[in-house]
Each structure stands twice: as C-alpha cells, then as structure tokens.
Design a protein around this motif. Structure first.
Motif, PDB file in Angstrom:
ATOM      1  N   VAL A 706      -8.219 -68.429   1.525  1.00  0.00           N
ATOM      2  CA  VAL A 706      -7.383 -67.677   2.479  1.00  0.00           C
ATOM      3  C   VAL A 706      -6.427 -68.579   3.243  1.00  0.00           C
ATOM      4  O   VAL A 706      -5.545 -68.089   3.929  1.00  0.00           O
ATOM      5  N   SER A 707      -6.588 -69.914   3.146  1.00  0.00           N
ATOM      6  CA  SER A 707      -5.744 -70.829   3.923  1.00  0.00           C
ATOM      7  C   SER A 707      -4.384 -70.983   3.264  1.00  0.00           C
ATOM      8  O   SER A 707      -4.293 -71.365   2.093  1.00  0.00           O
ATOM      9  N   ILE A 708      -3.336 -70.697   4.004  1.00  0.00           N
ATOM     10  CA  ILE A 708      -1.972 -70.945   3.525  1.00  0.00           C
ATOM     11  C   ILE A 708      -1.575 -72.374   3.858  1.00  0.00           C
ATOM     12  O   ILE A 708      -1.071 -73.119   3.033  1.00  0.00           O
ATOM     13  N   ASP A 709      -1.815 -72.774   5.083  1.00  0.00           N
ATOM     14  CA  ASP A 709      -1.653 -74.158   5.518  1.00  0.00           C
ATOM     15  C   ASP A 709      -2.614 -74.354   6.678  1.00  0.00           C
ATOM     16  O   ASP A 709      -3.527 -73.546   6.886  1.00  0.00           O
ATOM     17  N   GLU A 710      -2.425 -75.472   7.421  1.00  0.00           N
ATOM     18  CA  GLU A 710      -3.380 -75.794   8.480  1.00  0.00           C
ATOM     19  C   GLU A 710      -3.402 -74.756   9.594  1.00  0.00           C
ATOM     20  O   GLU A 710      -4.396 -74.603  10.292  1.00  0.00           O
ATOM     21  N   GLU A 711      -2.298 -74.004   9.776  1.00  0.00           N
ATOM     22  CA  GLU A 711      -2.217 -73.074  10.893  1.00  0.00           C
ATOM     23  C   GLU A 711      -2.226 -71.610  10.468  1.00  0.00           C
ATOM     24  O   GLU A 711      -2.557 -70.742  11.264  1.00  0.00           O
ATOM     25  N   ASN A 712      -1.858 -71.293   9.223  1.00  0.00           N
ATOM     26  CA  ASN A 712      -1.705 -69.909   8.778  1.00  0.00           C
ATOM     27  C   ASN A 712      -2.748 -69.555   7.727  1.00  0.00           C
ATOM     28  O   ASN A 712      -3.070 -70.376   6.851  1.00  0.00           O
ATOM     29  N   HIS A 713      -3.246 -68.333   7.800  1.00  0.00           N
ATOM     30  CA  HIS A 713      -4.257 -67.849   6.867  1.00  0.00           C
ATOM     31  C   HIS A 713      -3.918 -66.419   6.439  1.00  0.00           C
ATOM     32  O   HIS A 713      -3.275 -65.667   7.176  1.00  0.00           O
ATOM     33  N   HIS A 714      -4.361 -66.056   5.222  1.00  0.00           N
ATOM     34  CA  HIS A 714      -4.253 -64.672   4.791  1.00  0.00           C
ATOM     35  C   HIS A 714      -5.175 -63.797   5.638  1.00  0.00           C
ATOM     36  O   HIS A 714      -6.284 -64.213   6.002  1.00  0.00           O
ATOM     37  N   ARG A 715      -4.702 -62.559   5.933  1.00  0.00           N
ATOM     38  CA  ARG A 715      -5.536 -61.627   6.691  1.00  0.00           C
ATOM     39  C   ARG A 715      -6.722 -61.190   5.837  1.00  0.00           C
ATOM     40  O   ARG A 715      -6.601 -60.991   4.627  1.00  0.00           O
ATOM     41  N   GLN A 716      -7.892 -61.051   6.444  1.00  0.00           N
ATOM     42  CA  GLN A 716      -9.079 -60.625   5.703  1.00  0.00           C
ATOM     43  C   GLN A 716      -8.867 -59.208   5.193  1.00  0.00           C
ATOM     44  O   GLN A 716      -8.500 -58.303   5.929  1.00  0.00           O
ATOM     45  N   THR A 717      -9.123 -58.993   3.895  1.00  0.00           N
ATOM     46  CA  THR A 717      -8.848 -57.712   3.245  1.00  0.00           C
ATOM     47  C   THR A 717      -9.906 -56.670   3.566  1.00  0.00           C
ATOM     48  O   THR A 717      -9.605 -55.509   3.837  1.00  0.00           O
ATOM     49  N   ASP A 718     -11.158 -57.059   3.518  1.00  0.00           N
ATOM     50  CA  ASP A 718     -12.263 -56.104   3.660  1.00  0.00           C
ATOM     51  C   ASP A 718     -13.443 -56.821   4.304  1.00  0.00           C
ATOM     52  O   ASP A 718     -13.448 -58.047   4.457  1.00  0.00           O
ATOM     53  N   ASP A 719     -14.459 -56.023   4.698  1.00  0.00           N
ATOM     54  CA  ASP A 719     -15.694 -56.628   5.179  1.00  0.00           C
ATOM     55  C   ASP A 719     -16.326 -57.432   4.052  1.00  0.00           C
ATOM     56  O   ASP A 719     -16.277 -57.029   2.872  1.00  0.00           O
ATOM     57  N   ILE A 720     -16.946 -58.578   4.386  1.00  0.00           N
ATOM     58  CA  ILE A 720     -17.546 -59.465   3.385  1.00  0.00           C
ATOM     59  C   ILE A 720     -19.039 -59.559   3.654  1.00  0.00           C
ATOM     60  O   ILE A 720     -19.465 -59.844   4.783  1.00  0.00           O
ATOM     61  N   LEU A 721     -19.832 -59.300   2.595  1.00  0.00           N
ATOM     62  CA  LEU A 721     -21.293 -59.373   2.708  1.00  0.00           C
ATOM     63  C   LEU A 721     -21.840 -59.984   1.424  1.00  0.00           C
ATOM     64  O   LEU A 721     -21.606 -59.444   0.332  1.00  0.00           O
ATOM     65  N   VAL A 722     -22.523 -61.128   1.530  1.00  0.00           N
ATOM     66  CA  VAL A 722     -23.174 -61.783   0.389  1.00  0.00           C
ATOM     67  C   VAL A 722     -24.551 -62.241   0.846  1.00  0.00           C
ATOM     68  O   VAL A 722     -24.688 -62.867   1.902  1.00  0.00           O
ATOM     69  N   ILE A 723     -25.583 -61.896   0.057  1.00  0.00           N
ATOM     70  CA  ILE A 723     -26.957 -62.332   0.350  1.00  0.00           C
ATOM     71  C   ILE A 723     -27.510 -63.031  -0.883  1.00  0.00           C
ATOM     72  O   ILE A 723     -27.374 -62.540  -2.003  1.00  0.00           O
ATOM     73  N   GLY A 724     -28.113 -64.187  -0.671  1.00  0.00           N
ATOM     74  CA  GLY A 724     -28.819 -64.907  -1.725  1.00  0.00           C
ATOM     75  C   GLY A 724     -30.292 -65.032  -1.360  1.00  0.00           C
ATOM     76  O   GLY A 724     -30.628 -65.352  -0.224  1.00  0.00           O
ATOM     77  N   VAL A 725     -31.165 -64.770  -2.328  1.00  0.00           N
ATOM     78  CA  VAL A 725     -32.619 -64.799  -2.092  1.00  0.00           C
ATOM     79  C   VAL A 725     -33.272 -65.533  -3.251  1.00  0.00           C
ATOM     80  O   VAL A 725     -32.921 -65.310  -4.415  1.00  0.00           O
ATOM     81  N   LYS A 726     -34.213 -66.435  -2.930  1.00  0.00           N
ATOM     82  CA  LYS A 726     -34.987 -67.117  -3.969  1.00  0.00           C
ATOM     83  C   LYS A 726     -36.441 -66.640  -3.875  1.00  0.00           C
ATOM     84  O   LYS A 726     -37.055 -66.668  -2.809  1.00  0.00           O
ATOM     85  N   LEU A 727     -36.971 -66.194  -5.022  1.00  0.00           N
ATOM     86  CA  LEU A 727     -38.355 -65.720  -5.123  1.00  0.00           C
ATOM     87  C   LEU A 727     -39.136 -66.678  -6.004  1.00  0.00           C
ATOM     88  O   LEU A 727     -38.659 -67.078  -7.077  1.00  0.00           O
ATOM     89  N   GLU A 728     -40.311 -67.078  -5.562  1.00  0.00           N
ATOM     90  CA  GLU A 728     -41.179 -67.973  -6.321  1.00  0.00           C
ATOM     91  C   GLU A 728     -42.331 -67.188  -6.938  1.00  0.00           C
ATOM     92  O   GLU A 728     -42.768 -66.153  -6.418  1.00  0.00           O
ATOM     93  N   HIS A 729     -42.826 -67.672  -8.071  1.00  0.00           N
ATOM     94  CA  HIS A 729     -43.922 -66.971  -8.752  1.00  0.00           C
ATOM     95  C   HIS A 729     -45.221 -67.090  -7.973  1.00  0.00           C
ATOM     96  O   HIS A 729     -46.017 -66.144  -7.912  1.00  0.00           O
ATOM     97  N   GLU A 730     -45.442 -68.280  -7.403  1.00  0.00           N
ATOM     98  CA  GLU A 730     -46.700 -68.493  -6.681  1.00  0.00           C
ATOM     99  C   GLU A 730     -46.628 -67.886  -5.292  1.00  0.00           C
ATOM    100  O   GLU A 730     -45.625 -67.965  -4.641  1.00  0.00           O
TER     101      GLU A 730
END
Length: 730
Positions: A706-730
């Motif tokens: 999203v960074s255009i340069d050090e001062e300017n950024h693209h506007r956020q398009t939508d809500d962002i949601l990411v979840i990562g989960v690790k499951l172990e066998h034991e």
C-alpha cells in the motif's frame, strides 16, 4: 704502479662478491637493493649481547626484497657489509629504515673489528635525540675511499617486524623524499578537505550523517599519519608512548565511528535487524579497542585492533549487501566503497603478517583504499539528496512558470486598464458637464453596494452558523461511531480469548473504517473448539451492525443449543439471518461469507464448512486449500446447503482462515489488487516458520503493497481479517 692498483681493485671486487658485500663507487647515489646484501639472525631470547653477536656465525642471507618477519617478539639482527671501491673519493650516505613504527633500533658501525659509532633510534626514543630529525629512522655514515665497513642493526618492536632499507647520498635522499612528502601532503589535504566539506554540509543541511561521516575520515587520516611517522615528528615528538597509543586508538576509533556512520546512513534498524546488530557489535568492539592501550600492553592492543580492522571491514561489506538487497538503493555506493577498503585492508594485513612481501603498493594500499572509500561514500551521501534536489528544482521551475504567467496576465490587465483610463479621460474631457450626474450615480451605487454588503454579511453569518452546526453534528456522529466501536470491541471475542482456545495462533484484524464488517468468533463446547472468520456485507457502520447480528446468532446456535457440526451451524445461521432481517420479503442482499472449523480434542479430527471463503492448511509438507460452497449466508434463496469436510490432525498442521480484504487491497507499482494467488503463495512460502514471524511477514507485505512513498499510501479497500492457527497431534 697503475697495473698493481688495477689488480688490487679487481681482487677487492671479487672478494666483495664472494662475501655478498654491497659495493659503492663514484656513481652510487641511491641504492634500493640493500636488503639483497643483508644477513639476518633472530634472537628469540632477546638477551645475546653485541660482543657475542660479532663472534657468532649464525647469520643467514636474506632472500626477501623487503625484510618482513611479521608480528614477532624476537630481536632481529641485521648485518650489512659495505665496500667503497672508489680509489679517490670518500662517500657520505644516509641509511634509511623505512618503517617509522619500529620501537627500538640499535645501530653499530664497525671498521676493522672496531666500534666506530653507536646510535639508538626508534619510536620509543624521543624524537629530538635522532641524528637527523625525520619521520623515518635515519643513520648517517661516511665510508672512506677503498675501505670496507660493517653495519649491525638490532631491532625490537611490538608491531609488525618489517624493515625496508635504502641507502642514498644526503642530496639524493632529500630529492627522493621531496616527491614522497608532496604525495603525503596531497593525501592528507584530500582527507582534511573531505572532513571540512562534510562539516560545512552538515552546518548547511543539518543532516547528522555528514557529521558522522567526518569522524571516520579523521580517524583514518590519523592512523595513516601514525603509519608514516608524521604524527611522531610533528605532534608528539617528546612523547613516544603517546604517539604509539595514538596509532592503536586511531584504529579503534575508525572501527567505532565507521560502524556508527554505517548504522545511521544505511538505516540498518529499518532494513535489516541482523545487520543492525552486527554494526552495534563492531561499535562495541571499537570502544573496547580504544580502552585497550590503557588496560593492557601496547603489543596486545595493536595485534587485537589489527584483527578487528579486518572483522569490521567484512561486517561493513556484508551489512551493505544485506541492506541493499532489502531495498536501500543508496547502499550500492556504500558496497563499492567498502569493497575497495576491504581489499586494501586485507592486502595490508597480509603484508603485516608476512604472507606477502612489502612494496610501495602494499605499503600505501590503505591510502589508496581510503581515497576510493571516501569518494564512493561521498557519492552515497550525495545520491541520498539527489531526489530532494530534483524535487526542489521542479518546484522552483513550476513557481517560476506561475510567476511568468502571473506577470503576463498582470501586464495584460495593466494595458487594458490603461486603455480604459485613457478612454475615461477622453470621456471626462468631452463630457465635463455630466460630471455632477456621474458623481450622483456613483453615490447611488455606493448606497447599493452598502446594502449588498449588509446582505452578504447576513448570509456570511448564516453560513458560519451552519458551519458550526455541521461541525457539531460531525463531532456527535464521530463520537457515536467511536462509541459503537467500543461496543463492538466489547461484544466480540478478545484476542486473549482466541489465544486461550488456540494458543499457537496469530491474528491480523484491520478495519477499513472505525468499526468493522469483518469479525472473528470462537467458542468451546465440551471437547470441541470452534473458530469462525466472517466477512459481512459492506464495511463501516452497516457492516458493524451485521457483525453484531452474526455474533449473537452464532452464540445462540452454538453456545446455547450446543450445535457443533459446522454445516448445520452455517445452515442455521443462514435461516436466522433471513428471519432476523426479513429478507424473504424485501429481497435485501445483506449477508455473510465465512469459514468455520470445529476441532475435536478427543478424536484429533477437524471439521470445516465454508460459505464462499476457503480453508488453507499445511500438513506433512503439503500445502492444500479446501474451497467453501458458493452460497453466501443470508442469500435470498432459503434452501441452501453447506458441505462438511473432515481433516485428520495426525501431525503438526497449520490452518489459515481469512476474508477477502487482504486479497482485494489495491497497491503495488501498477495500482492493482494484491490477488488471491499471490496471497496463498506467500502463505505457502512461509508456512513452516513460527506463526509470530508469519504475521510479521504478512504485515510487511501489506505495508509495502500500500506504500506509494514514505509519506503517501493507498487507501485501505476493505476490512482485513487473517487468522493463522497451528494444531499439534499430541
């Protein structure tokens, strides 16, 4: 008689060559190959007196162009035999020992087995005690016509034991060194000019990098002055210990200041954590090196700091490469600078440790490398401001064009006004009788203008009141939305609750507006842990309302009624959305896309159902994706069904659940969407890392996108949601 003299001369010459003696005649004014005629002996005990040395047969011929035994604590004895084969002329010479950093030099002049002269020299002896006060150690001597002399030299030093020897007449010696001293003056002048230049630029631009850069140049110049002996001659002639310590301290100061400059100029903390730590370590080593002469011996300090110089140069070179690779383009000049200096340092160290022979190139290689380094580092600093200068020039050009355009417009208006005034003047001259009427008309206009001003003032007051009202309304709406955010944050699950159910997990949750239409939900029913990521229609306040509806419906369906089968949960949620929002009759299109998993802690089995949103997972080295059904929750069709997928958790498995906000974010060089393929590729490439590191990688990709340069950024398009989960066998 002349024949007898010639025969004696030929006999002396043959005898001289058989004993490897150095022959001197009328043409001898500068002898560079002195080392070829020297015999050497290393006294490891440092205790053999000169009287015994005279009688010993332990000397061996020297085979090096310049005598070099590296760092050696033994006493080095040199033996040189000189023969003046001139039949008529006595010769005056100066023996120059071209290493100004030798600690103690004892010179014994022998003729016919008798000691003619003795002189003590070296950088441990006060400078004013030298027979000829010059930066290098000099021994003047005379050899009579058709005679032979022997010179014995005993040399001890804590540094590198290198002994370049030359013999020249006094006149030729000073002619030779006139060129050398001029070269030294040019080098020192270049370095001091660069120091002053960077300080002046700092005072002008207030950029500390220029000030930081001046210090390593000054330290490097001080070290080179100590190598050449100029600092002993001009700065500390009566303080040998101080002069020696300056040599060691200047090495360490160069390590400290160059590392500090590199850390600041390359912005290592921003681009590479490893490079930043490495530079901090070299700074600490440089500080320790400065203290070494005061807490240990000079011999130990000079050996340690010499090795640290190599370490520092390597760290600088590698750090520059890493930071350039991470995206700092100005580091390319830094790499070139340290490539040159690293090569010079490496060659100089090899020469000091007697791996390669000393010559004019290896002796001055640090100066060559230093000049190249200074030039490239100066280019690196100037490159940093190239863009700034270009932008400033463009702004000035635009301002100049605007000024020219304004001047042209003003000139046209002035001409028009002048023409109007001339016409008015003619009109006034021709219509003098109507002046009174004109004044009356002007007065009437003034009254009209006053009335208009009063109306404008009234309208202005009204606009101001409306403006105040609008500001108050905006503040109230903003306060309401902020309060809605706190309500939403209070009702939805906290991140600590997510961690309590899934300890090894990460969460990226960035609403586009103050409140979010994306939300996550988790609960535990018996031995089953349930997790859902939900993307409601819209974002901001409408999406937030939908998220609260979805949250409460999930609580009722799962927590209260104990339904734990994912496809039934989605089916029940779908029907409840239709019922709650009356979408059966009004044909509204408010709904949700979601992924939902149920993990049974007893059977180690995972169940998944999805409404348009997939489940991505990594297991046993494979990266897979299970697509969700094509139906959305709350679609106008009440008769929809969802598929249940099962996954056995028989080994460590990493799961990824997300909304479409990350994928749909616009950015990059072409202002396009990030894309689902690119997103899944990043997940696949980094799925074996720790989840905390994976989150940092995703955050960086998103920020760079999203960074255009050090001062300017693209506007956020939508809500962002990411979840990562690790499951172990034991």
């Amino acid at each position: 008689m002349r024949l007898l003299t010639t025969l004696l001369l030929l006999f002396n010459i043959s005898l001289a060559f058989s004993n490897d003696k150095l022959l001197i005649d009328e043409s001898s004014i500068h002898l560079e190959n002195v080392s070829e005629h020297v015999e050497i002996f290393l006294d490891s005990s440092n205790a053999i007196p000169f009287e015994k040395i005279l009688t010993m047969d332990a000397f061996t011929p020297n085979s090096q162009e310049i005598i070099n035994v590296g760092f050696n604590e033994a006493s080095l004895w040199l033996k040189l035999r000189l023969v003046n084969i001139s039949l008529e002329e006595n010769k005056d010479f100066i023996l120059e020992i071209g290493n100004s950093n030798l600690d103690v030099i004892e010179v014994y002049e022998i003729k016919d087995g008798q000691l003619l002269n003795f002189q003590l020299m070296g950088d441990q002896i006060p400078f004013f005690e030298r027979a000829i006060q010059f930066r290098n150690n000099l021994y003047p001597f005379e050899i009579e016509a058709n005679t032979e002399k022997e010179l014995y030299l005993k040399i001890q030093t804590n540094g590198a034991l290198q002994v370049p020897l030359t013999i020249a007449t006094p006149t030729q010696f000073f002619i030779n060194h006139l060129k050398t001293e001029t070269a030294y003056g040019i080098y020192i002048g270049i370095m001091l000019v660069m120091v002053l230049y960077n300080i002046l630029i700092f005072l002008s631009l207030r950029d500390l990098n220029y000030l930081y850069y001046a210090f390593p140049i000054l330290a490097n110049t001080t070290f080179f002055l100590s190598l050449s002996g100029h600092h002993f001659q001009y700065l500390f002639p009566n303080s040998p210990n101080v002069a020696n310590n300056v040599t060691v301290i200047s090495i360490a100061a160069w390590i400290l200041t160059s590392s500090f400059y590199a850390k600041s100029s390359l912005q290592s903390k921003q681009y590479s954590k490893f490079a930043d730590i490495a530079l901090i370590v070299t700074m600490i080593l440089g500080a320790v090196g400065i203290l070494l002469p005061f807490i240990s011996s000079y011999a130990f300090a000079v050996r340690v700091n010499s090795k640290l110089t190599l370490v520092n140069s390597l760290v600088m070179f590698v750090a520059g490469l890493m930071i350039w690779y991470k995206g700092n383009k100005s580091a390319r000049f830094f790499i070139l600078a340290w490539t040159a200096y690293l090569a010079g340092t490496f060659i100089f160290a090899l020469m000091k440790y007697n791996f390669i022979e000393q010559n004019e190139f290896t002796k001055n290689v640090l100066a060559y490398g230093g000049i190249i380094e200074v030039l490239f580092l100066s280019l690196a600093l100037s490159d940093k401001y190239k863009l700034y200068k270009r932008e400033k020039e463009n702004a000035q050009k635009e301002l100049l064009e605007q000024q020219l355009q304004t001047n042209a417009t003003l000139e046209v208006k002035v001409n028009e006004r002048t023409a109007e005034l001339q016409e008015k003047q003619i009109e006034l001259e021709n219509n003098a009788q109507s002046l009174k009427e004109a004044f009356e008309e002007i007065n009437a206009k003034n009254v009209e203008l006053e009335q208009q001003n009063e109306e404008i003032a009234t309208q202005r007051d009204m606009v101001e009141k409306q403006k105040v009202h609008l500001i108050e309304s905006k503040d109230k709406i903003q306060a309401s939305i902020n309060y809605a955010k706190r309500i939403q944050a209070t009702m939805l699950p906290s991140q600590s609750h997510l961690k309590s159910l899934f300890p090894d997990s990460f969460l990226i949750f960035q609403p586009r507006d103050i409140v979010s239409g994306d939300f996550y939900w988790c609960a535990k029913v018996g031995d089953k842990r349930i997790l859902a990521t939900v993307d409601c229609t819209g974002h901001g306040v409408p999406g937030a309302f939908m998220s609260l509806v979805g949250y409460h419906l999930l609580q009722d369906i799962v927590v209260k009624t104990k339904i734990t089968s994912p496809e039934i949960i989605l089916q029940a949620l779908h029907l409840q959305i239709l019922k709650s929002l009356h979408q059966e009759n009004y044909q509204l299109k408010d709904g949700m896309d979601m992924s939902l998993i149920v993990f049974d802690e007893t059977t180690k089995e995972l169940e998944y159902s999805g409404a348009r949103n997939p489940l991505v997972y990594s297991q046993n080295g494979k990266f897979e994706m299970i697509k969700g059904d094509r139906n959305s929750i709350g679609s106008t069709n009440p008769k929809v069904s969802f598929t249940k997928h099962r996954l056995k958790i028989d080994s460590s498995t990493t799961l990824f659940m997300y909304s479409d906000g990350f994928q749909d974010q616009f950015g990059g060089p072409n202002d396009r969407k990030f894309g689902s393929k690119r997103f899944r590729k990043i997940l696949e490439e980094n799925c074996d890392f720790e989840l905390t590191l994976q989150k940092e990688i995703l955050d960086k990709y998103l920020n760079d996108w999203v960074s255009i340069d050090e001062e300017n950024h693209h506007r956020q398009t939508d809500d962002i949601l990411v979840i990562g989960v690790k499951l172990e066998h034991e």
